[in-house]
Design an enzyme around this catalytic site. Structure first.
Site, short mmCIF file in Angstrom:
data_model
loop_
_atom_site.label_atom_id
_atom_site.label_comp_id
_atom_site.label_asym_id
_atom_site.label_seq_id
_atom_site.Cartn_x
_atom_site.Cartn_y
_atom_site.Cartn_z
CG MET A 1 -9.22 6.36 6.64
SD MET A 1 -9.88 4.83 5.92
CE MET A 1 -10.68 4.10 7.35
CG ASP B 1 -2.07 -0.98 1.10
OD1 ASP B 1 -2.28 -1.49 -0.01
OD2 ASP B 1 -2.74 -1.24 2.12
CE LYS C 1 -8.01 -0.65 -2.32
NZ LYS C 1 -8.99 -1.38 -1.48
#
Length: 235
Positions: free
Chosen positions: A151, A18, A40
């Protein structure tokens, strides 16, 4: 990174990694391995989740020792369990190496403990990817302790406003820690009320961890000064 994680990388033939892992050091940590970037970014998934799972299974069934490297802990909002299920369904044996979640490590890097004797005896970790409903805001406010939001940069204004509607004190300390353990790590200390009224934290970017609770006052002299300025209404 844990010792077990480092050892797994040393044996890898293929590493699917990642964007938040130690990408700059992967060549040394996994010498000779094929490095596949499947990271991502918010709102952009260059490699869809199902394609990641397909790659894991395909390379493993082809005889490769595959490592799926994630930032933080793979089972904390990391979709690691989905990837484990995909491998097991295909008959691929899996060993899970627990990681160090950013929900605890990043506040710690900023000098903020998620619990402290006599101040906070619990902490709640949530994803701020989308705002909560009113019942959830009431629960988050009512459970007490420390609230850690992952997030949550894009929804920070909505979340702080929701906590205020649920009865949280506008003076409740809040810290936003950006780029934990990376060059340019930055901590912004404020309050729930100030963040809600100002429309978030100026120039804040992901990755970041938000901490809400009295433990933010323990961030040190710089944090205490920033909190006093925020409560006083200064920019």
């Amino acid at each position: 990174m844990t010792v077990a994680g480092r050892d797994a990388l040393a044996l890898a033939d293929v590493v699917l990694h990642d964007r938040l892992g130690p990408r700059e050091r992967l060549g040394a940590l996994a010498p000779g391995a094929e490095l596949v970037d499947v990271g991502k970014t918010p709102g952009h998934h260059a490699v869809p989740q199902r394609e990641i799972e397909r790659l894991l299974v395909e390379r493993a069934l082809g005889g490769a020792h595959v490592v799926r490297l994630k930032g933080g802990d793979p089972f904390v909002f990391g979709r690691g369990s989905e990837e484990v299920q995909a491998c097991r369904a295909a008959g691929v044996p899996v060993t899970v190496v627990p990681g160090v979640t950013s929900a605890v490590a990043v506040p710690g890097a900023a000098g903020i403990p998620v619990t402290h004797r006599g101040l906070s005896r619990s902490f709640t970790v949530v994803s701020g990817h989308v705002p909560f409903d009113e019942e959830e805001y009431a629960h988050l406010r009512g459970v007490g302790g420390t609230l850690v939001i992952l997030m949550g940069v894009a929804t920070l204004t909505q979340v702080t406003a929701g906590l205020l509607r649920a009865g949280m004190d506008a003076c409740m300390p809040l810290a936003l820690v950006e780029r934990g353990f990376l060059p340019g790590q930055r901590t912004t200390v404020s309050t729930v009320g100030a963040v809600a009224s100002r429309g978030g934290v100026p120039a804040a970017t992901s990755p970041a961890v938000v901490v809400v609770g009295e433990v933010v006052r323990l961030a040190g002299a710089d944090g205490a000064a920033a909190l006093a300025a925020s409560v006083g209404g200064l920019p």
